[in-house]
Design an enzyme around this catalytic site. Structure first.
Site, PDB file in Angstrom:
ATOM      1  N   HIS A   1       0.790  -1.229   0.000  1.00  0.00           N
ATOM      2  CA  HIS A   1       0.000   0.000   0.000  1.00  0.00           C
ATOM      3  C   HIS A   1       0.827   1.286   0.000  1.00  0.00           C
ATOM      4  O   HIS A   1       0.270   2.376  -0.057  1.00  0.00           O
ATOM      5  CB  HIS A   1      -0.958   0.041   1.197  1.00  0.00           C
ATOM      6  CG  HIS A   1      -0.261   0.245   2.524  1.00  0.00           C
ATOM      7  ND1 HIS A   1       0.265  -0.788   3.245  1.00  0.00           N
ATOM      8  CD2 HIS A   1      -0.006   1.370   3.236  1.00  0.00           C
ATOM      9  CE1 HIS A   1       0.808  -0.305   4.356  1.00  0.00           C
ATOM     10  NE2 HIS A   1       0.673   1.000   4.370  1.00  0.00           N
TER      11      HIS A   1
HETATM   12  C1  UD1 Z   1      -2.024   5.294   5.529  1.00  0.00           C
HETATM   13  C2  UD1 Z   1      -0.760   5.890   6.128  1.00  0.00           C
HETATM   14  C3  UD1 Z   1       0.320   4.836   6.137  1.00  0.00           C
HETATM   15  C4  UD1 Z   1      -0.144   3.586   6.871  1.00  0.00           C
HETATM   16  C5  UD1 Z   1      -1.468   3.118   6.308  1.00  0.00           C
HETATM   17  C6  UD1 Z   1      -1.988   1.978   7.153  1.00  0.00           C
HETATM   18  C7  UD1 Z   1      -0.291   8.280   5.778  1.00  0.00           C
HETATM   19  C8  UD1 Z   1       0.517   9.256   5.024  1.00  0.00           C
HETATM   20  N1  UD1 Z   1      -0.271   7.018   5.333  1.00  0.00           N
HETATM   21  O1  UD1 Z   1      -1.746   4.894   4.201  1.00  0.00           O
HETATM   22  O2  UD1 Z   1       1.461   5.344   6.805  1.00  0.00           O
HETATM   23  O3  UD1 Z   1       0.822   2.592   6.698  1.00  0.00           O
HETATM   24  O4  UD1 Z   1      -2.425   4.181   6.325  1.00  0.00           O
HETATM   25  O5  UD1 Z   1      -2.820   1.135   6.434  1.00  0.00           O
HETATM   26  O6  UD1 Z   1      -0.926   8.639   6.745  1.00  0.00           O
HETATM   27  N2  UD1 Z   1      -8.832   4.471   0.792  1.00  0.00           N
HETATM   28  C9  UD1 Z   1     -10.021   3.791   0.670  1.00  0.00           C
HETATM   29  N3  UD1 Z   1     -10.724   3.517   1.816  1.00  0.00           N
HETATM   30  C10 UD1 Z   1     -10.313   3.910   3.043  1.00  0.00           C
HETATM   31  C11 UD1 Z   1      -9.107   4.608   3.154  1.00  0.00           C
HETATM   32  C12 UD1 Z   1      -8.382   4.874   2.011  1.00  0.00           C
HETATM   33  O7  UD1 Z   1     -10.424   3.424  -0.423  1.00  0.00           O
HETATM   34  O8  UD1 Z   1     -11.018   3.616   4.033  1.00  0.00           O
HETATM   35  C13 UD1 Z   1      -8.062   4.760  -0.431  1.00  0.00           C
HETATM   36  C14 UD1 Z   1      -8.330   6.168  -0.982  1.00  0.00           C
HETATM   37  O9  UD1 Z   1      -8.315   6.092  -2.367  1.00  0.00           O
HETATM   38  C15 UD1 Z   1      -7.116   6.933  -0.493  1.00  0.00           C
HETATM   39  C16 UD1 Z   1      -6.039   5.876  -0.515  1.00  0.00           C
HETATM   40  O10 UD1 Z   1      -6.692   4.672  -0.160  1.00  0.00           O
HETATM   41  O11 UD1 Z   1      -6.797   8.023  -1.316  1.00  0.00           O
HETATM   42  C17 UD1 Z   1      -4.906   6.146   0.469  1.00  0.00           C
HETATM   43  O12 UD1 Z   1      -5.440   6.279   1.795  1.00  0.00           O
HETATM   44  P1  UD1 Z   1      -4.610   7.075   2.913  1.00  0.00           P
HETATM   45  O13 UD1 Z   1      -5.291   6.990   4.211  1.00  0.00           O
HETATM   46  O14 UD1 Z   1      -4.272   8.428   2.423  1.00  0.00           O
HETATM   47  O15 UD1 Z   1      -3.241   6.306   2.952  1.00  0.00           O
HETATM   48  P2  UD1 Z   1      -2.904   4.759   3.157  1.00  0.00           P
HETATM   49  O16 UD1 Z   1      -2.251   4.245   1.924  1.00  0.00           O
HETATM   50  O17 UD1 Z   1      -4.071   4.012   3.695  1.00  0.00           O
HETATM   51  N1  UDP Z   2      -3.622  -6.236   8.591  1.00  0.00           N
HETATM   52  C1  UDP Z   2      -4.914  -6.752   8.612  1.00  0.00           C
HETATM   53  N2  UDP Z   2      -5.496  -7.080   7.417  1.00  0.00           N
HETATM   54  C2  UDP Z   2      -4.851  -6.944   6.222  1.00  0.00           C
HETATM   55  C3  UDP Z   2      -3.544  -6.413   6.225  1.00  0.00           C
HETATM   56  C4  UDP Z   2      -2.958  -6.056   7.417  1.00  0.00           C
HETATM   57  O1  UDP Z   2      -5.500  -6.906   9.678  1.00  0.00           O
HETATM   58  O2  UDP Z   2      -5.437  -7.271   5.175  1.00  0.00           O
HETATM   59  C5  UDP Z   2      -3.018  -5.837   9.867  1.00  0.00           C
HETATM   60  C6  UDP Z   2      -1.686  -6.502  10.152  1.00  0.00           C
HETATM   61  O3  UDP Z   2      -1.859  -7.711  10.838  1.00  0.00           O
HETATM   62  C7  UDP Z   2      -0.993  -5.455  11.007  1.00  0.00           C
HETATM   63  C8  UDP Z   2      -1.557  -4.133  10.509  1.00  0.00           C
HETATM   64  O4  UDP Z   2      -2.737  -4.466   9.780  1.00  0.00           O
HETATM   65  O5  UDP Z   2      -1.342  -5.631  12.368  1.00  0.00           O
HETATM   66  C9  UDP Z   2      -0.582  -3.426   9.611  1.00  0.00           C
HETATM   67  O6  UDP Z   2      -1.212  -2.317   9.070  1.00  0.00           O
HETATM   68  P1  UDP Z   2      -0.799  -1.689   7.671  1.00  0.00           P
HETATM   69  O7  UDP Z   2       0.018  -2.623   6.887  1.00  0.00           O
HETATM   70  O8  UDP Z   2      -2.059  -1.179   7.062  1.00  0.00           O
HETATM   71  O9  UDP Z   2       0.009  -0.393   8.120  1.00  0.00           O
HETATM   72  P2  UDP Z   2       1.528  -0.113   8.545  1.00  0.00           P
HETATM   73  O10 UDP Z   2       1.891  -1.060   9.626  1.00  0.00           O
HETATM   74  O11 UDP Z   2       2.364  -0.252   7.321  1.00  0.00           O
HETATM   75  O12 UDP Z   2       1.487   1.302   8.983  1.00  0.00           O
END
Ligand code: UD1
Ligand code: UDP
Length: 354
Positions: free
Chosen positions: A204
């Site tokens: 992601h």
């Molecule tokens: C965010 C965090 C990242 C973290 C991750 C955990 C920042 C900069 N990034 O990344 O550090 O590792 O969360 O999972 O804060 N979207 C959906 N549904 C949702 C949320 C997001 O479809 O409920 C889609 C949207 O198109 C959005 C994109 O995902 O633009 C990115 O979402 P965003 O929350 O900005 O960043 P993550 O990649 O989720």
């Molecule tokens: N995780 C989950 N379902 C998924 C992918 C990840 O429950 O499909 C959990 C995983 O076990 C871990 C956390 O989400 O505890 C990690 O979150 P993510 O990878 O979104 O964010 P990051 O740790 O990179 O910030």
């Protein structure tokens, strides 16, 4: 004694579970604000249901957007909550835009900040998360570090006061829940895979969902000879569709998994491929080799012990790392003992009494 906790993303809901329980056990009044950064049920509500988290007192519905826009949308709601609740401190987790927004509002209102996962650095300043880490640590009063490496990173930036090594709250959640996951989850059957005979993928990061990087990673995945189970973040699913990038039939693209299903899938994989921070650690705790689709990591200990290989998005490096992925030379306990939440709750009690 009142603490205001800011959560907004999948890993923050997971991390908050054990800490909320530890605060409740000490009769701390915790007010939870959900920024709404993650809003899809499979990135948000599923964790409240599965982990038994309390209903947040505030839901801000910040939603998606550019980094500045998304962060800015959180600020008024957070300010309103802080003014109404008058907490003794604000608790923020990790390195996301929700973490930064919580810290910004707290510092503007003169409320002390406690940062869980302080001191982590990937030293890659092209990552949005790296700036969030640096900025939040700079303004935090209590810096709750998972490791001594994190303490040294802070010292190198001149931050030495209020720094404590507490371990990792994600391990607390893992210790409590992951063992039950194997028994209770039917995720492997549903994905059509057998223990030890598949790879598990998550993806992601901003850098990896750009079309050129995603196409390179897809090329690497399509060349693999093993089944790949891929619970896809909606961002990545959208980028694959938008780019017309096809994955082979051995790559089983699924919706994001709940915590228990994911734990079952991760703990029984032959290897994990990921660009997540949390998943690198979980693979280590399960004794499952990890291939990290990044060129840097803030969880350096997993690489140093030989359990984690960094590949970036280069297909040749990914192929080589997947082929070589196996146990490291040793498996020392990393990131604490599963009681980080108790230590943090004790420190918060001291802080909010001052
Ligand atoms: C965010 C965090 C990242 C973290 C991750 C955990 C920042 C900069 N990034 O990344 O550090 O590792 O969360 O999972 O804060 N979207 C959906 N549904 C949702 C949320 C997001 O479809 O409920 C889609 C949207 O198109 C959005 C994109 O995902 O633009 C990115 O979402 P965003 O929350 O900005 O960043 P993550 O990649 O989720
Ligand atoms: N995780 C989950 N379902 C998924 C992918 C990840 O429950 O499909 C959990 C995983 O076990 C871990 C956390 O989400 O505890 C990690 O979150 P993510 O990878 O979104 O964010 P990051 O740790 O990179 O910030």
């Amino acid at each position: 004694m009142r603490v205001l906790s800011v959560v907004g993303n999948r890993p923050q809901f997971i991390k908050s579970g054990p800490l909320s329980a530890a605060l409740a056990a000490r009769a701390v009044d915790e007010v939870v604000v959900h920024t709404g950064q993650h809003y899809d049920p499979e990135l948000s509500q599923v964790f409240f249901d599965e982990l038994g988290l309390g209903e947040p007192a505030y839901r801000l519905e910040a939603g998606s957007g550019s980094h500045a826009e998304q962060t800015a949308r959180m600020l008024p709601g957070l300010e309103g909550a802080l003014l109404a609740e008058e907490p003794g401190c604000v608790l923020v987790y990790g390195d996301t835009n929700s973490t930064l927004a919580g810290a910004l509002v707290a510092v503007k209102l003169g409320v002390p900040i406690a940062h869980v996962e302080a001191g982590l650095r990937s030293f890659d300043r092209t990552m949005p998360e790296e700036w969030n880490r640096i900025l939040v640590d700079r303004v935090s009063t209590l810096l709750l570090c998972p490791t001594e490496v994190a303490v040294r990173n802070l010292a190198a930036e001149g931050i030495t006061e209020g720094v404590h090594v507490v371990g990792d709250v994600m391990l607390d959640a893992n210790v409590r829940l992951a063992t039950h996951a194997r028994e209770r989850s039917a995720a492997l059957e549903r994905a059509g895979v057998e223990p030890g005979r598949y790879l598990l993928l998550t993806l992601h990061r901003e850098a990896n969902v750009r079309p050129d990087a995603l196409a390179r990673i897809a090329r690497a995945l399509n060349a693999l000879a093993e089944p790949v189970v891929f619970p896809a973040h909606p961002r990545t699913a959208a980028a694959l569709a938008y780019g017309g990038i096809e994955l082979g039939p051995h790559v089983r693209v699924l919706p994001p998994a709940g915590y228990l299903d994911f734990a079952a899938l991760a703990s029984q994989a032959r290897a994990v491929l990921t660009d997540s921070g949390g998943v690198q650690k979980e693979a280590y705790w399960y004794g499952v080799p990890c291939v990290t689709l990044r060129t840097s990591t803030e969880w350096v200990e997993t690489v140093e012990t030989g359990w984690n290989r960094l590949t970036g998005d280069d297909p040749a490096r990914i192929a080589e790392a997947v082929a070589q992925a196996g146990p490291g030379e040793s498996h020392p306990p990393l990131y604490g003992d599963g009681h980080a939440s108790d230590r943090i709750a004790d420190l918060l009690c001291t802080m909010t009494r001052q």
